[in-house]
Structures are given as structure tokens and as C-alpha cells.
Design a protein around this motif. Structure first.
Motif, PDB file in Angstrom:
ATOM      1  N   LEU A  11      34.829  25.923  29.829  1.00 52.44           N
ATOM      2  CA  LEU A  11      36.228  26.533  30.215  1.00 52.44           C
ATOM      3  C   LEU A  11      36.797  26.561  28.809  1.00 52.44           C
ATOM      4  O   LEU A  11      38.002  27.463  28.432  1.00 52.44           O
ATOM      5  CB  LEU A  11      36.759  25.742  31.322  1.00 52.44           C
ATOM      6  N   CYS A  12      36.760  25.576  28.009  1.00 53.25           N
ATOM      7  CA  CYS A  12      37.494  25.312  26.742  1.00 53.25           C
ATOM      8  C   CYS A  12      37.531  26.598  25.880  1.00 53.25           C
ATOM      9  O   CYS A  12      36.172  26.881  25.449  1.00 53.25           O
ATOM     10  CB  CYS A  12      37.133  24.070  25.929  1.00 53.25           C
ATOM     11  N   ILE A  13      38.493  27.192  25.227  1.00 52.00           N
ATOM     12  CA  ILE A  13      38.529  28.421  24.492  1.00 52.00           C
ATOM     13  C   ILE A  13      38.968  28.340  22.919  1.00 52.00           C
ATOM     14  O   ILE A  13      39.220  29.032  22.254  1.00 52.00           O
ATOM     15  CB  ILE A  13      39.344  29.581  25.101  1.00 52.00           C
ATOM     16  N   GLY A  14      39.311  26.881  22.734  1.00 52.81           N
ATOM     17  CA  GLY A  14      39.675  26.393  21.400  1.00 52.81           C
ATOM     18  C   GLY A  14      40.995  27.060  20.941  1.00 52.81           C
ATOM     19  O   GLY A  14      41.018  27.301  19.894  1.00 52.81           O
ATOM     20  N   CYS A  15      41.960  27.314  21.917  1.00 48.86           N
ATOM     21  CA  CYS A  15      43.170  27.878  21.543  1.00 48.86           C
ATOM     22  C   CYS A  15      44.104  27.136  20.908  1.00 48.86           C
ATOM     23  O   CYS A  15      45.089  27.388  20.303  1.00 48.86           O
ATOM     24  CB  CYS A  15      43.966  28.347  22.858  1.00 48.86           C
ATOM     25  N   ARG A  55      45.238  25.949  29.270  1.00 50.35           N
ATOM     26  CA  ARG A  55      45.355  27.393  29.741  1.00 50.35           C
ATOM     27  C   ARG A  55      44.606  27.735  30.844  1.00 50.35           C
ATOM     28  O   ARG A  55      44.727  28.322  31.743  1.00 50.35           O
ATOM     29  CB  ARG A  55      45.563  28.316  28.740  1.00 50.35           C
ATOM     30  N   THR A  56      43.095  27.153  30.526  1.00 51.22           N
ATOM     31  CA  THR A  56      42.156  27.353  31.322  1.00 51.22           C
ATOM     32  C   THR A  56      41.679  26.121  32.347  1.00 51.22           C
ATOM     33  O   THR A  56      40.568  26.356  32.893  1.00 51.22           O
ATOM     34  CB  THR A  56      40.865  27.698  30.301  1.00 51.22           C
ATOM     35  N   PHE A 140      48.758  43.072  32.732  1.00 48.57           N
ATOM     36  CA  PHE A 140      49.541  42.079  31.757  1.00 48.57           C
ATOM     37  C   PHE A 140      48.311  41.484  31.011  1.00 48.57           C
ATOM     38  O   PHE A 140      48.196  41.441  29.793  1.00 48.57           O
ATOM     39  CB  PHE A 140      50.265  40.899  32.338  1.00 48.57           C
ATOM     40  N   VAL A 141      47.222  41.093  31.562  1.00 44.65           N
ATOM     41  CA  VAL A 141      45.695  40.841  31.179  1.00 44.65           C
ATOM     42  C   VAL A 141      45.410  41.756  29.980  1.00 44.65           C
ATOM     43  O   VAL A 141      45.183  41.485  28.953  1.00 44.65           O
ATOM     44  CB  VAL A 141      44.900  40.339  32.235  1.00 44.65           C
ATOM     45  N   THR A 142      45.488  42.975  30.535  1.00 47.81           N
ATOM     46  CA  THR A 142      44.711  43.992  29.668  1.00 47.81           C
ATOM     47  C   THR A 142      45.538  44.226  28.453  1.00 47.81           C
ATOM     48  O   THR A 142      45.136  44.529  27.279  1.00 47.81           O
ATOM     49  CB  THR A 142      44.609  45.165  30.466  1.00 47.81           C
ATOM     50  N   TRP A 152      42.527  34.990  24.899  1.00 45.32           N
ATOM     51  CA  TRP A 152      41.698  34.197  26.104  1.00 45.32           C
ATOM     52  C   TRP A 152      42.116  34.728  27.528  1.00 45.32           C
ATOM     53  O   TRP A 152      41.108  34.166  28.365  1.00 45.32           O
ATOM     54  CB  TRP A 152      42.269  32.631  25.715  1.00 45.32           C
ATOM     55  N   LEU A 153      42.934  35.508  27.628  1.00 47.99           N
ATOM     56  CA  LEU A 153      43.376  35.850  29.062  1.00 47.99           C
ATOM     57  C   LEU A 153      42.165  36.407  29.961  1.00 47.99           C
ATOM     58  O   LEU A 153      41.970  36.162  31.008  1.00 47.99           O
ATOM     59  CB  LEU A 153      44.327  36.821  29.067  1.00 47.99           C
ATOM     60  N   PRO A 154      41.336  37.665  29.510  1.00 49.15           N
ATOM     61  CA  PRO A 154      40.073  37.858  30.123  1.00 49.15           C
ATOM     62  C   PRO A 154      39.268  36.789  30.752  1.00 49.15           C
ATOM     63  O   PRO A 154      38.892  37.123  31.776  1.00 49.15           O
ATOM     64  CB  PRO A 154      39.509  39.146  29.439  1.00 49.15           C
TER      65      PRO A 154
END
Length: 278
Positions: A11-15, A55-56, A140-142, A152-154
Motif C-alpha cells: 500500500l505504501c506509495i512513497g509519497c 494517505r493509503t 476528482f481522482v481523474t 497516487w489517487l488512482p
């Protein structure tokens, strides 16, 4: 159970949001794997801030799990308690809240010093369970994921998450009006936004007293007054009065995690510089 944060690498996206907010800078994102790792584990104070801002939902630790007891937090150092008291909820239960209960929570606004400054504040309460919120989330995501900041939203959406409203049942918009016929009235200034945030903080504390949680929707802020600019097909659920400017938005619901805000009486008695004049 470990007192240190545990990371789900899938789940980590490194943000880097957790790294930027870490008060002791004990964590970092690995440059090669783009995953969260400890830089200096011995300096971790188990404040749970990294988990609360993730966030995730990739970070978990005992400090923010539902079984946390107040005695554990009260045993922390004052700085740790203050960090824990600043948390916002990022995940909400699907439990509904009646409009009458929302009104009781917002009723505290008339006692807020911020509202005394600007009595023209208006609340728009949007029932996210009744509106076509999935379509709004997709818009909003798009739109926002086209920028690197929100790329990272999608991924969160693909996991079934709601990165916009966090699954909360209510969206609350704070707005104020202006005179469109007055050429000198160019809308609310910085003071109005500042006072609206102060009002939100009062509402945040009051809602928690009643057993609810809030989350300030900063991701929505630039688009609150022009949702249709993102997509012509976006349902207009932000239905505020005409000539009003939305100052901020927050969601309200029952938090999925139980945060304790212990009384800081010891901190109020010790460690402050006071002179008593008799």
C-alpha cells in the motif's frame, strides 16, 4: 504488540507525507524501493503521527488502534500527547448521522469567537450517502491525478478507498457571502479564511466530545467554488447560496479509529511561564 509503526509495502506509495510530518525524523523513504523505512528507530516516540497522516492506510501501530486506552496515552510525554491530540480522522465508518445531530454539532458555531468576527458564515451540509458521491470521487481522482502531487489517487481508488471524502457520511462547507453589486467588494479576504479555520477547530473539538470525528478536505480546497471546471459531467453537490464563496470544507462522521484526547491538566499546571500579580 510493537510500539513502532508497521508498514504494508503493497500500500505504501512513497509519497513522503509521513516523513515530512515526523517530529523526530526517524523515518525516510528508500530511494530505490520508494518504500518507508526507519532511519533511526531508537528515536521513534510512538506518537502515531505517521499513521494518522498516511494517505493509503499503509502504516499501522498500536497508538491509533481502537483498543488504545487513555492511560497509555497519559503515560506519554507531553509533546507526544500534543501530537496525538492534533490528529484528524482519515477513515470513517459507514454509520449514518441524522441531520438533527449534525445541526447540534454545528450549533456550537454561535459560541465561537471566530463566528463573532464574521456572523455571515453559512454552513452547507451535504449528505454524502444520498448524493451521487461516487461520480464526484471519480471526477476528482481523474482530474487531480494528472498532476504529480496527486498521482497516487488512482491506486487508493483501485483498492476500494475513498481519498476524497474518506467514507464519511457528511460534507460540511463553510461559506460567506459578498455584495456582487458593490464594485469594491471583491470577495472574502485572508481574514475570513483564517477565521473559518478557527471555527473549524472549534467544531472539530465539539464533534469529538459528542463522539464524532472530522477531516479537513484540503485536497478539495482549490476547486470548491468551481467544480465544473474539472468536468462538465460532475454532479454539483456543492450547492451553496448564490454569491457565496466557500472558505473550507470538512467531512464529519464516526471515525473508524478511536483517538483519545486526554485532559492536559498536568501540562497546564507545569511548564508554563506565569506571573501572578496580587
Amino acid at each position: 504488540m510493537s510500539r513502532f509503526p508497521e508498514v504494508d509495502e503493497d500500500l505504501c506509495i512513497g509519497c513522503n507525507v509521513c516523513v515530512q510530518g515526523c517530529p523526530t525524523q526517524c523515518i525516510e523513504v528508500n530511494a530505490e524501493t520508494r518504500k518507508l523505512v526507519f532511519r533511526a528507530k531508537e528515536t521513534c516516540i510512538s506518537c502515531g503521527h505517521c499513521a494518522s497522516v498516511c494517505r493509503t492506510a499503509a502504516i499501522s501501530m498500536f497508538g491509533i488502534l481502537p483498543d488504545t486506552v487513555e492511560e497509555e496515552i497519559m503515560a506519554d510525554k507531553p509533546v507526544v500527547r500534543s501530537i496525538k491530540m492534533a490528529r484528524q480522522h482519515r477513515f470513517f465508518r459507514s454509520t449514518s448521522i441524522s441531520p438533527q445531530e449534525v445541526l447540534r454539532i454545528l450549533n456550537i458555531a454561535k459560541y465561537s469567537g471566530a463566528n463573532a468576527y464574521n456572523s455571515a458564515f453559512h454552513f452547507t451540509a451535504v449528505d454524502l450517502k444520498r448524493n451521487n458521491v461516487d461520480a464526484v470521487i471519480e471526477v476528482f481522482v481523474t482530474a487531480l491525478s494528472k498532476t504529480s502531487k496527486y498521482a497516487w489517487l488512482p491506486k487508493v481508488r483501485a483498492h476500494g478507498g475513498d481519498p476524497i471524502f474518506h467514507g464519511a457520511p457528511w460534507l460540511i462547507l463553510i461559506s460567506t457571502g459578498h455584495n456582487e453589486d458593490d464594485p469594491k467588494d471583491d470577495g472574502p479576504g485572508l481574514d475570513a479564511f483564517t477565521q473559518a479555520y478557527m471555527l473549524y477547530r472549534d467544531l472539530q473539538l465539539h464533534s469529538e466530545i459528542r463522539g464524532y470525528g472530522t477531516h479537513l478536505c484540503r485536497i478539495l480546497q482549490p476547486h470548491l467554488n468551481d467544480v465544473q471546471s474539472l468536468s462538465d459531467s460532475c454532479p454539483n453537490i456543492f450547492d451553496v447560496p448564490q454569491s457565496h464563496t466557500v472558505l473550507l470544507a470538512f467531512v464529519l462522521g464516526i471515525g473508524a479509529m478511536k483517538y483519545h484526547r486526554p485532559l492536559l491538566l498536568p501540562d497546564l499546571v507545569e511548564g508554563i511561564d506565569v506571573t501572578f500579580v496580587e
